[in-house]
Design a protein around this motif. Structure first.
Motif, PDB file in Angstrom:
ATOM      1  N   UNK A  55       0.739  -1.261   0.102  1.00  0.00           N
ATOM      2  CA  UNK A  55      -0.018   0.104   0.126  1.00  0.00           C
ATOM      3  C   UNK A  55       0.862   1.235  -0.020  1.00  0.00           C
ATOM      4  N   UNK A  56       2.040   1.093   0.608  1.00  0.00           N
ATOM      5  CA  UNK A  56       3.131   2.348   0.444  1.00  0.00           C
ATOM      6  C   UNK A  56       4.208   2.258   0.087  1.00  0.00           C
ATOM      7  N   UNK A  57       4.266   1.689  -1.410  1.00  0.00           N
ATOM      8  CA  UNK A  57       5.567   1.322  -2.139  1.00  0.00           C
ATOM      9  C   UNK A  57       6.797   2.437  -2.029  1.00  0.00           C
ATOM     10  N   UNK A  58       7.826   1.873  -2.162  1.00  0.00           N
ATOM     11  CA  UNK A  58       9.047   2.776  -2.663  1.00  0.00           C
ATOM     12  C   UNK A  58       8.939   3.202  -3.950  1.00  0.00           C
ATOM     13  N   UNK A  59       9.978   4.043  -4.240  1.00  0.00           N
ATOM     14  CA  UNK A  59       9.886   4.597  -5.872  1.00  0.00           C
ATOM     15  C   UNK A  59      11.036   3.969  -6.689  1.00  0.00           C
ATOM     16  N   UNK A  60      12.040   3.870  -5.773  1.00  0.00           N
ATOM     17  CA  UNK A  60      13.479   3.669  -6.666  1.00  0.00           C
ATOM     18  C   UNK A  60      13.808   2.068  -6.173  1.00  0.00           C
ATOM     19  N   UNK A  61      14.075   1.153  -7.448  1.00  0.00           N
ATOM     20  CA  UNK A  61      14.406  -0.126  -7.055  1.00  0.00           C
ATOM     21  C   UNK A  61      15.629  -0.476  -6.323  1.00  0.00           C
ATOM     22  N   UNK A  62      16.491   0.453  -6.709  1.00  0.00           N
ATOM     23  CA  UNK A  62      17.944   0.205  -6.028  1.00  0.00           C
ATOM     24  C   UNK A  62      18.019   0.606  -4.410  1.00  0.00           C
ATOM     25  N   UNK A  84      15.300   5.520 -16.485  1.00  0.00           N
ATOM     26  CA  UNK A  84      16.537   5.842 -16.066  1.00  0.00           C
ATOM     27  C   UNK A  84      17.022   5.056 -14.793  1.00  0.00           C
ATOM     28  N   UNK A  85      16.368   4.008 -14.430  1.00  0.00           N
ATOM     29  CA  UNK A  85      16.720   3.328 -13.028  1.00  0.00           C
ATOM     30  C   UNK A  85      17.224   2.259 -13.124  1.00  0.00           C
ATOM     31  N   UNK A  86      18.704   2.004 -12.664  1.00  0.00           N
ATOM     32  CA  UNK A  86      19.386   0.750 -12.932  1.00  0.00           C
ATOM     33  C   UNK A  86      19.352   0.044 -11.565  1.00  0.00           C
ATOM     34  N   UNK A  87      19.743  -1.088 -11.567  1.00  0.00           N
ATOM     35  CA  UNK A  87      19.603  -2.148 -10.336  1.00  0.00           C
ATOM     36  C   UNK A  87      20.892  -2.700 -10.376  1.00  0.00           C
ATOM     37  N   UNK A  88      21.886  -2.467  -9.279  1.00  0.00           N
ATOM     38  CA  UNK A  88      22.933  -3.209  -9.095  1.00  0.00           C
ATOM     39  C   UNK A  88      23.080  -3.809  -7.871  1.00  0.00           C
ATOM     40  N   UNK A  89      23.251  -5.169  -8.093  1.00  0.00           N
ATOM     41  CA  UNK A  89      23.490  -6.138  -6.778  1.00  0.00           C
ATOM     42  C   UNK A  89      24.932  -6.713  -6.738  1.00  0.00           C
ATOM     43  N   UNK A  90      25.416  -6.192  -5.649  1.00  0.00           N
ATOM     44  CA  UNK A  90      27.011  -6.547  -5.493  1.00  0.00           C
ATOM     45  C   UNK A  90      27.216  -7.060  -4.036  1.00  0.00           C
TER      46      UNK A  90
END
Length: 467
Positions: A55-62, A84-90
């Protein structure tokens, strides 16, 4: 030589990975996932000050990925365009990034400027137990030779990486320099760059990869120290270079390890993929001396080892399936090609061996029970093919004027690198009467099966039928 026993072991490994995935990232409720792991929701209309519930999601996947604790968890993306949103899992573990139920989240890289070197809209670096599922990735483009845009990039070392049900389309390198192999891009790239620790347990399944501008690179590539992997059930189409490629001996790992087995994609399965319209004509990288090259393979093994290619369909591409090695110090071996269908190839349906006298060898290759049907050359045996069996295949020429069913180039090098090649029990078919079909053995044309047998000593139990 690869066996059905090894294929069964690979399939069991895939099932084990799938079972682990179901346990780790099984259907979580809002706020908490399986085993107490966090679940966070993200929406293009959300707020990064929100708590990340449905119900109250975030805006940025990263930001959502970064908020997951040391136990990991799941980020669920609601539908819409993530501009324009990238995702980096490091250096992470137990992370899943998934489309929410019924949602189509789109990571759109339009307007981003890819940096020098390789970069992905989604990057997984030195991580384990990671899933990316159900995302659409598009728009990541450049005209710069120094930049290599990639839809989904897996690199370094790690285990249990699952890329499932994603759609990567309309991205790449738009540089137009004719004849330059410096322009590169990928749809999905898996690079094992650590000589000591492999990438293992990699699964790429159920993805669609299309309309990619790749330059000298590949749609879906596994390269370097990638040991134990599967590429299953993907739909790859309308790209201007290779569809699926398992590579060894490139500079992915350098130094003393470069030309060793740790720098090879190996112990893999390429199965039940649909590959179509993989064509290099119009790709600037393949302009040479005033003409285009029909060089793009649907499925290619270039320096890989211990790989089974089965149940795939390759249509309307330059080369259907090729098993080769592009390095003098390299080799391709332990490859089983069985039960595939290849149709309407622009150059050849099936190729084995180095394409010139300076390339590495191909050996311990088994080619059985495939259907190769089209308007051009059926099977092409190139340089340095040995200890290889080609049996029980159906090869059909639909060309009424020049029905070339098989060609073997004139051998080069010592006898050992050309020995123990066996063709038999194949079913050759064409539109011309028996005796008028063409086979080229050591680059000398033989008209009819009887003449070809006499010249080669091969295919003694094979048949030709007019159809």
């Amino acid at each position: 030589m690869p066996t059905t026993g090894r294929l069964a072991r690979i399939v069991r490994r895939m099932l084990t990975v799938a079972t682990v995935a179901a346990v780790v990232i099984g259907h979580p409720g809002a706020g908490a996932g399986a085993h107490g792991r966090t679940t966070l929701y993200v929406s293009p209309r959300g707020s990064d000050s929100a708590d990340g519930t449905a119900r109250r999601p975030l805006r940025t996947p990263q930001i959502a990925v970064d908020r997951l604790g040391p136990l990991g968890g799941t980020v669920r993306l609601l539908g819409g365009r993530y501009a324009g949103q990238r995702i980096v899992i490091e250096q992470r573990a137990h992370i899943a990034v998934r489309a929410a139920a019924g949602a189509v989240p789109v990571l759109d890289g339009a307007g981003l400027a890819p940096p020098d070197g390789q970069s992905g809209m989604i990057e997984i670096r030195d991580s384990s137990d990671v899933t990316v599922d159900g995302l659409t990735v598009t728009g990541y483009r450049t005209r710069r030779l120094a930049a290599v845009p990639i839809g989904i990039l897996v690199t370094g070392s790690g285990r249990s990486i699952r890329l499932t049900g994603n759609h990567v389309h309309h991205l790449g390198n738009d540089n137009g320099t004719l004849g330059s192999f410096e322009m590169n891009a990928h749809g999905v790239a898996v690079f094992g760059t650590d000589a000591e620790r492999p990438l293992t347990g990699v699964t790429v399944s159920g993805n669609e990869l299309d309309h990619l501008v790749l330059g000298a690179s590949e749609t879906l590539v596994l390269n370097g120290n990638v040991d134990g992997w599967s590429v299953v059930g993907n739909d790859i189409h309308d790209n201007n270079n290779i569809g699926i490629d398992a590579i060894g001996f490139e500079g992915t790992i350098g130094g003393a390890a470069r030309f060793t087995d740790v720098n090879r994609a190996r112990n893999g399965l390429i199965a039940h993929n649909r590959v179509s319209r993989i064509i290099s004509e119009g790709n600037p990288a393949y302009w040479d001396d005033g003409s285009w090259c029909d060089c793009a393979d649907g499925i290619y093994v270039d320096g890989g080892a211990a790989i089974t290619i089965t149940g795939n369909r390759v249509d309307d591409s330059d080369i259907g399936i090729e098993v080769a090695s592009e390095w003098r110090q390299g080799r391709t071996n332990g490859i089983t090609v069985t039960g595939n269908t290849v149709t309407r190839s622009r150059y050849t349906g099936l190729a084995v061996g180095g394409y010139d006298q300076d390339r590495g060898e191909a050996y311990d290759i088994s080619v059985t029970n495939n259907l190769v049907r089209g308007d051009n050359l059926g099977i092409l045996l190139q340089y340095y093919v040995h200890d290889t069996t080609i049996r029980r295949n159906t090869v059909v020429s639909t060309d009424r004027d020049e029905p070339v069913l098989l060609q073997r180039v004139a051998p080069a090098g010592g006898a050992a690198r050309n020995a123990r090649l066996v063709l038999n029990d194949n079913d050759y078919r064409g539109r011309v009467p028996a005796g008028q079909e063409s086979y080229l053995w050591n680059d000398v044309e033989q008209r009819g099966l009887r003449a070809y047998r006499a010249a080669s000593g091969q295919d003694t139990r094979s048949t030709y039928h007019r159809q």
